[in-house]
Enzyme design. Structure first.
Site, PDB file in Angstrom:
ATOM      1  N   ASN A 165      -6.544   2.172   9.487  1.00  0.00           N
ATOM      2  CA  ASN A 165      -7.551   2.507  10.499  1.00  0.00           C
ATOM      3  C   ASN A 165      -8.530   1.353  10.712  1.00  0.00           C
ATOM      4  O   ASN A 165      -9.735   1.512  10.568  1.00  0.00           O
ATOM      5  CB  ASN A 165      -8.314   3.776  10.089  1.00  0.00           C
ATOM      6  CG  ASN A 165      -7.503   5.033  10.327  1.00  0.00           C
ATOM      7  OD1 ASN A 165      -6.787   5.145  11.313  1.00  0.00           O
ATOM      8  ND2 ASN A 165      -7.609   5.974   9.421  1.00  0.00           N
ATOM      9  N   LYS A 215      -6.279   5.206  18.543  1.00  0.00           N
ATOM     10  CA  LYS A 215      -6.429   5.977  17.302  1.00  0.00           C
ATOM     11  C   LYS A 215      -7.905   6.194  16.973  1.00  0.00           C
ATOM     12  O   LYS A 215      -8.291   7.244  16.450  1.00  0.00           O
ATOM     13  CB  LYS A 215      -5.740   5.235  16.150  1.00  0.00           C
ATOM     14  CG  LYS A 215      -5.856   5.925  14.777  1.00  0.00           C
ATOM     15  CD  LYS A 215      -5.273   7.331  14.791  1.00  0.00           C
ATOM     16  CE  LYS A 215      -4.975   7.895  13.414  1.00  0.00           C
ATOM     17  NZ  LYS A 215      -5.971   7.748  12.389  1.00  0.00           N
ATOM     18  N   GLY A 228       0.847  -1.188   0.000  1.00  0.00           N
ATOM     19  CA  GLY A 228       0.000   0.000   0.000  1.00  0.00           C
ATOM     20  C   GLY A 228       0.878   1.230   0.000  1.00  0.00           C
ATOM     21  O   GLY A 228       1.397   1.634   1.043  1.00  0.00           O
ATOM     22  N   GLY A 257       0.150   4.431  -1.321  1.00  0.00           N
ATOM     23  CA  GLY A 257      -0.599   5.625  -1.713  1.00  0.00           C
ATOM     24  C   GLY A 257      -0.029   6.857  -1.042  1.00  0.00           C
ATOM     25  O   GLY A 257       1.165   6.939  -0.743  1.00  0.00           O
ATOM     26  N   GLU A 315     -11.206  14.145  16.828  1.00  0.00           N
ATOM     27  CA  GLU A 315     -10.956  14.960  15.630  1.00  0.00           C
ATOM     28  C   GLU A 315     -12.269  15.402  14.993  1.00  0.00           C
ATOM     29  O   GLU A 315     -12.414  16.563  14.593  1.00  0.00           O
ATOM     30  CB  GLU A 315     -10.129  14.130  14.645  1.00  0.00           C
ATOM     31  CG  GLU A 315      -9.754  14.813  13.353  1.00  0.00           C
ATOM     32  CD  GLU A 315      -9.005  13.858  12.451  1.00  0.00           C
ATOM     33  OE1 GLU A 315      -9.541  13.502  11.384  1.00  0.00           O
ATOM     34  OE2 GLU A 315      -7.881  13.445  12.821  1.00  0.00           O
ATOM     35  N   SER A 370      -1.141   8.749  12.565  1.00  0.00           N
ATOM     36  CA  SER A 370      -1.688  10.067  12.262  1.00  0.00           C
ATOM     37  C   SER A 370      -0.591  10.954  11.695  1.00  0.00           C
ATOM     38  O   SER A 370       0.531  10.937  12.170  1.00  0.00           O
ATOM     39  CB  SER A 370      -2.273  10.708  13.530  1.00  0.00           C
ATOM     40  OG  SER A 370      -2.845  11.962  13.238  1.00  0.00           O
ATOM     41  N   MET A 425      -0.124   8.083   2.004  1.00  0.00           N
ATOM     42  CA  MET A 425       0.607   7.915   3.268  1.00  0.00           C
ATOM     43  C   MET A 425       1.692   6.849   3.158  1.00  0.00           C
ATOM     44  O   MET A 425       2.826   7.054   3.571  1.00  0.00           O
ATOM     45  CB  MET A 425      -0.362   7.591   4.409  1.00  0.00           C
ATOM     46  CG  MET A 425      -1.092   8.803   4.950  1.00  0.00           C
ATOM     47  SD  MET A 425      -2.080   8.472   6.421  1.00  0.00           S
ATOM     48  CE  MET A 425      -0.831   8.223   7.673  1.00  0.00           C
ATOM     49  N   GLY A 465      -1.167  12.162   8.036  1.00  0.00           N
ATOM     50  CA  GLY A 465      -1.701  12.487   6.723  1.00  0.00           C
ATOM     51  C   GLY A 465      -0.628  12.810   5.697  1.00  0.00           C
ATOM     52  O   GLY A 465       0.489  12.285   5.742  1.00  0.00           O
TER      53      GLY A 465
END
Length: 339
Positions: free
Chosen positions: A94, A188, A7, A9, A195, A120, A11, A122
């Site tokens: 997540n 989280k 993965g 992408g 958030e 966390s 992040m 981003g």
């Protein structure tokens, strides 16, 4: 250390870049051959398949999953037959912490270790670092410490919390072993629930400021419109970009979220490029479920989640029911939206 990243992408790719800056070796695999090629050009080892990724990793392997929560189960299913005893799988997405508890047990039966890492940071993480909330076996977390430390922001220029110099641990560095399996994603999950609440508070407050010029607008005088009793009290045309900027400087509501809001409002004061449709990826829902099951009242977080549903039109039918009832009992003809 050597690490396999599945993965790559927004992040995952930047996490690979940050790890490589610290000297770690990364083998990368993702759905986009272009993304794999790009990271190869920056020093990573590309993999054409999961089999290829596993073969290119030294034993015991460390494989980090940075995929959507909905894709973790299928990815693990495809991976399991290729892994061996003492390999480690890290889920940095997540996922729901309840799934982590089950997965850790299933992998443990095969001698494979599992860590859940709430991450966390981003798209800013490459530069700022990634705050990490970690769940898993103590010895395994210690083994992976060089990876966590490299990804973390470090102390930076933040003032130390008074007395923190007498407390051991890694929390000051921006990463923390929170407890056994599921603990990282539980923390989280609540982090993201908070958030939601913070974002909604800023959004509502700025909306009130935007409407502070309501007294300058003409309002219909009819049975369907509540009159503005004192229009002279609402004659302000506030510059929201300037207000968010001044709040950043010494205000008690200053935060990174406010910093990001100030950037957007300076760039486009009316936020014309946004439609107002706000998604939720699951953590807010799971936070409210945990609050209900543990009887911990969370009215603000719950309201902020429901507001996201409203933003997507999920309340449209309820609003039509209200309008229909008003028509039936009072003959009220609804006004067009926006009037």
């Amino acid at each position: 250390m050597q690490l396999g990243m599945i993965g790559i992408g927004r992040m995952g790719g930047n996490m690979v870049r940050r790890l490589q800056k610290s000297g770690h070796k990364c083998v990368v695999y993702g759905r986009s051959p272009k993304a794999v090629k790009e990271l190869e050009g920056e020093g990573a080892t590309g993999a054409a398949s999961l089999d290829d990724l596993v073969k290119k990793l030294q034993k015991p392997r460390v494989i980090w999953l940075m995929v959507p929560a909905a894709a973790v189960e299928a990815t693990l299913h495809d991976l399991l037959g290729k892994l061996q005893k003492d390999d480690v799988v890290v889920d940095g997405g997540n996922s729901y912490y309840v799934d982590d508890i089950r997965r850790a047990k299933e992998l443990s039966a095969k001698g494979i270790h599992y860590c859940d890492v709430g991450t966390s940071g981003g798209v800013w993480g490459l530069e700022r670092g990634y705050c990490q909330m970690i769940g898993g076996e103590t010895e395994v977390v210690k083994r992976l410490d060089p990876i966590f430390k490299s990804l973390a922001p470090g102390r930076g220029n933040l003032d130390r919390t008074p007395g923190r110099d007498r407390v051991p641990g890694t929390a000051e560095e921006g990463y923390l072993h929170c407890g056994p399996s599921g603990a990282g994603h539980f923390v989280k999950m609540v982090h993201n629930g908070i958030e939601y609440g913070l974002m909604e508070a800023y959004a509502e407050g700025l909306s009130i400021l935007k409407h502070a010029n309501a007294g300058k607008s003409h309002r219909e005088t009819d049975a369907e419109t509540t009159p503005l009793r004192n229009p002279e009290h609402y004659q302000y045309d506030f510059n929201l970009a300037d207000i968010t900027e001044v709040w950043r400087r010494g205000s008690v509501v200053a935060s990174w979220l406010l910093d990001l809001t100030a950037i957007s409002l300076l760039d486009q004061p009316t936020l014309e490029r946004f439609s107002g449709r706000v998604s939720d990826s699951g953590e807010g829902r799971w936070t409210i479920l945990a609050a209900i099951e543990s009887t911990a009242p969370a009215p603000v977080l719950t309201a902020s989640l429901f507001q996201r549903f409203t933003s997507r039109g999920e309340n449209d039918f309820a609003a039509k029911v209200l309008s229909a009832m008003r028509f039936q009992f009072g003959g009220h003809i609804e006004k067009k939206s926006g009037h």
